[in-house]
Design an enzyme around this catalytic site. Sequence first.
Site, PDB file in Angstrom:
ATOM      1  N   CYS A   1      11.130   4.453  -5.818  1.00 35.80           N
ATOM      2  CA  CYS A   1      11.009   3.626  -7.028  1.00 35.80           C
ATOM      3  C   CYS A   1      11.901   4.112  -8.160  1.00 35.80           C
ATOM      4  O   CYS A   1      12.087   3.400  -9.143  1.00 35.80           O
ATOM      5  CB  CYS A   1       9.557   3.593  -7.491  1.00 35.80           C
ATOM      6  SG  CYS A   1       8.444   3.087  -6.193  1.00 35.80           S
TER       7      CYS A   1
ATOM      8  N   HIS B   1       8.308   1.774 -14.665  1.00 32.08           N
ATOM      9  CA  HIS B   1       8.178   1.319 -13.277  1.00 32.08           C
ATOM     10  C   HIS B   1       6.881   0.520 -13.139  1.00 32.08           C
ATOM     11  O   HIS B   1       5.826   0.929 -13.626  1.00 32.08           O
ATOM     12  CB  HIS B   1       8.176   2.530 -12.343  1.00 32.08           C
ATOM     13  CG  HIS B   1       7.865   2.173 -10.931  1.00 32.08           C
ATOM     14  ND1 HIS B   1       8.443   1.091 -10.300  1.00 32.08           N
ATOM     15  CD2 HIS B   1       7.023   2.736 -10.022  1.00 32.08           C
ATOM     16  CE1 HIS B   1       7.971   1.012  -9.068  1.00 32.08           C
ATOM     17  NE2 HIS B   1       7.110   1.992  -8.877  1.00 32.08           N
TER      18      HIS B   1
ATOM     19  N   ASN C   1       4.556  -4.048  -6.791  1.00 34.99           N
ATOM     20  CA  ASN C   1       5.490  -2.920  -6.861  1.00 34.99           C
ATOM     21  C   ASN C   1       6.700  -3.219  -5.982  1.00 34.99           C
ATOM     22  O   ASN C   1       6.587  -3.233  -4.761  1.00 34.99           O
ATOM     23  CB  ASN C   1       4.768  -1.660  -6.398  1.00 34.99           C
ATOM     24  CG  ASN C   1       5.636  -0.419  -6.445  1.00 34.99           C
ATOM     25  OD1 ASN C   1       6.850  -0.505  -6.659  1.00 34.99           O
ATOM     26  ND2 ASN C   1       5.025   0.728  -6.242  1.00 34.99           N
TER      27      ASN C   1
HETATM   28  N1  ACO Z   1      -9.389  -4.177  -1.152  1.00 32.93           N
HETATM   29  C1  ACO Z   1     -10.654  -3.752  -1.158  1.00 32.93           C
HETATM   30  N2  ACO Z   1     -10.985  -2.464  -1.021  1.00 32.93           N
HETATM   31  C2  ACO Z   1      -9.999  -1.565  -0.868  1.00 32.93           C
HETATM   32  C3  ACO Z   1      -8.643  -1.946  -0.833  1.00 32.93           C
HETATM   33  C4  ACO Z   1      -8.348  -3.311  -0.979  1.00 32.93           C
HETATM   34  N3  ACO Z   1      -7.090  -3.779  -0.969  1.00 32.93           N
HETATM   35  N4  ACO Z   1      -7.881  -0.846  -0.669  1.00 32.93           N
HETATM   36  C5  ACO Z   1      -8.735   0.191  -0.601  1.00 32.93           C
HETATM   37  N5  ACO Z   1     -10.012  -0.220  -0.708  1.00 32.93           N
HETATM   38  C6  ACO Z   1     -11.232   0.558  -0.700  1.00 32.93           C
HETATM   39  C7  ACO Z   1     -11.052   1.889  -0.044  1.00 32.93           C
HETATM   40  O1  ACO Z   1     -11.227   1.772   1.355  1.00 32.93           O
HETATM   41  C8  ACO Z   1     -12.162   2.705  -0.689  1.00 32.93           C
HETATM   42  O2  ACO Z   1     -13.365   2.410  -0.048  1.00 32.93           O
HETATM   43  P1  ACO Z   1     -14.430   3.581   0.273  1.00 32.93           P
HETATM   44  O3  ACO Z   1     -14.806   4.137  -1.059  1.00 32.93           O
HETATM   45  O4  ACO Z   1     -15.514   2.846   0.975  1.00 32.93           O
HETATM   46  O5  ACO Z   1     -13.697   4.568   1.134  1.00 32.93           O
HETATM   47  C9  ACO Z   1     -12.249   2.134  -2.087  1.00 32.93           C
HETATM   48  O6  ACO Z   1     -11.584   0.855  -2.052  1.00 32.93           O
HETATM   49  C10 ACO Z   1     -11.644   2.996  -3.170  1.00 32.93           C
HETATM   50  O7  ACO Z   1     -10.365   3.375  -2.783  1.00 32.93           O
HETATM   51  P2  ACO Z   1      -9.497   4.321  -3.685  1.00 32.93           P
HETATM   52  O8  ACO Z   1      -8.225   4.603  -2.992  1.00 32.93           O
HETATM   53  O9  ACO Z   1     -10.318   5.479  -4.127  1.00 32.93           O
HETATM   54  O10 ACO Z   1      -9.256   3.369  -4.953  1.00 32.93           O
HETATM   55  P3  ACO Z   1      -8.519   3.702  -6.312  1.00 32.93           P
HETATM   56  O11 ACO Z   1      -9.391   3.326  -7.424  1.00 32.93           O
HETATM   57  O12 ACO Z   1      -7.910   5.067  -6.305  1.00 32.93           O
HETATM   58  O13 ACO Z   1      -7.299   2.663  -6.299  1.00 32.93           O
HETATM   59  C11 ACO Z   1      -4.972   2.454  -5.802  1.00 32.93           C
HETATM   60  C12 ACO Z   1      -6.372   2.667  -5.242  1.00 32.93           C
HETATM   61  C13 ACO Z   1      -4.882   1.114  -6.455  1.00 32.93           C
HETATM   62  C14 ACO Z   1      -3.976   2.499  -4.619  1.00 32.93           C
HETATM   63  C15 ACO Z   1      -4.664   3.557  -6.812  1.00 32.93           C
HETATM   64  O14 ACO Z   1      -4.975   4.819  -6.306  1.00 32.93           O
HETATM   65  C16 ACO Z   1      -3.213   3.554  -7.222  1.00 32.93           C
HETATM   66  O15 ACO Z   1      -2.720   2.637  -7.825  1.00 32.93           O
HETATM   67  N6  ACO Z   1      -2.469   4.635  -6.900  1.00 32.93           N
HETATM   68  C17 ACO Z   1      -1.066   4.715  -7.233  1.00 32.93           C
HETATM   69  C18 ACO Z   1      -0.309   3.962  -6.205  1.00 32.93           C
HETATM   70  C19 ACO Z   1       1.121   3.759  -6.605  1.00 32.93           C
HETATM   71  O16 ACO Z   1       1.447   3.574  -7.745  1.00 32.93           O
HETATM   72  N7  ACO Z   1       1.973   3.757  -5.600  1.00 32.93           N
HETATM   73  C20 ACO Z   1       3.333   3.485  -5.792  1.00 32.93           C
HETATM   74  C21 ACO Z   1       4.097   4.713  -5.878  1.00 32.93           C
HETATM   75  S1  ACO Z   1       5.741   4.394  -6.245  1.00 32.93           S
HETATM   76  C22 ACO Z   1       6.726   4.332  -4.857  1.00 32.93           C
HETATM   77  O17 ACO Z   1       7.539   5.173  -4.669  1.00 32.93           O
HETATM   78  C23 ACO Z   1       6.543   3.251  -3.849  1.00 32.93           C
END
Ligand code: ACO
Length: 330
Positions: A116, A257, A287
């Site tokens: 990114c 970003h 993203n």
């Molecule tokens: N729909 C419904 N439930 C979901 C989904 C979905 N799409 N995805 C995950 N869950 C569930 C999980 O299974 C988990 O369930 P569990 O508690 O029963 O195990 C629950 O939701 C919570 O999951 P978390 O991963 O703890 O959720 P969090 O609040 O951390 O949000 C997210 C996840 C949105 C991915 C967040 O961590 C985030 O945005 N992280 C940064 C990601 C990012 O920016 N990535 C890009 C990097 S840049 C690059 O180089 C590409």
Amino acid sequence: MKRPYAYIAGTGRGVPSKVLRNSDFASLGLETDDEWITSRTGIRERHIGTDTENLTWMSVKAARQAMSRAGVSAGELDLIVLGTVSPDHLLPSTAVEVQAALGAGRAAAFDLVAACSGYVYGITVAENMIQAGSAETVLVIGGEKLSSIVNWKDRSTCVLFGDGAGACVLRRSRSGAKGILSTYMRSDGNLARLLWRPAGGGASPATEAAIADGSYWIHMAGREVFKHAVRSMSEAYDRALDLAKITSSQVDLLIPHQANLRIIEATAKHAGLGMERVFVNVDRYGNTSAGSIAIALDEAIEQGRVKEGMTVALVAFGAGFTWGSVVVRF
Ligand code: ACO
């Protein structure tokens, strides 16, 4: 150090037409919903390329628009730098496909892999080449077809990403009034396994097993990435301002970003900027990795959010980890 050496002469974007809304995931058999995705990420929809709307197609579209706005012909380009982690082919670079399609006969061309941060890294490399006297006019593209490398069965990643490309033309500054005031780049490979594709490269080639067990596709430790993202975006913002010798009160617009609205809001809070001084389009694109800031900058200019005389901060983080920033006066 005397600056600016280079200015942004024009921008453009190339985005596939198909839009995939959060509500569409149900029909793909994924257990997710609009409320979960919107509340955690701010994403409502993303663009998805068809087979013909590949990275070359998106990049050429963005490039032609940027070159037309800059008043630059293909023959004037000395260099094409394309930030991407989803090239059309692993060999050769997508940059050379773009070079051929544009007919940029004099231009050297290469892909740059910084996830990114690819567009911000690309601008930095281009500006340094201009400063060194190796180039006068450089086309910088950031773009991805992430839909081709996400696991459509993994709801924790596939809902986050989208396709699209943006571009700018950088030219040598003739006057000191406008241009790039500072650039900053960092990386930390100790964090590489937080966001990666375990298989598909030389260390673990693409096999049927790798596709079946999912190791061919993007893997991400979301929570860990989130923490590091906020930290590195904040650091990148501070360093670029220090290097430009300006304070946050002099920043007219922050273009971060576009990965997640909560990361963007945390970065804005750290910078002491109200959200009216922060550009957000993650709701409409998801993203797009290296495409993200490139598309956002082009939209911001088109919407009149960036006007002559304004100071804009571009702040990126991505897999690697990589992070970086650019301060530019328009
Ligand atoms: N729909 C419904 N439930 C979901 C989904 C979905 N799409 N995805 C995950 N869950 C569930 C999980 O299974 C988990 O369930 P569990 O508690 O029963 O195990 C629950 O939701 C919570 O999951 P978390 O991963 O703890 O959720 P969090 O609040 O951390 O949000 C997210 C996840 C949105 C991915 C967040 O961590 C985030 O945005 N992280 C940064 C990601 C990012 O920016 N990535 C890009 C990097 S840049 C690059 O180089 C590409």
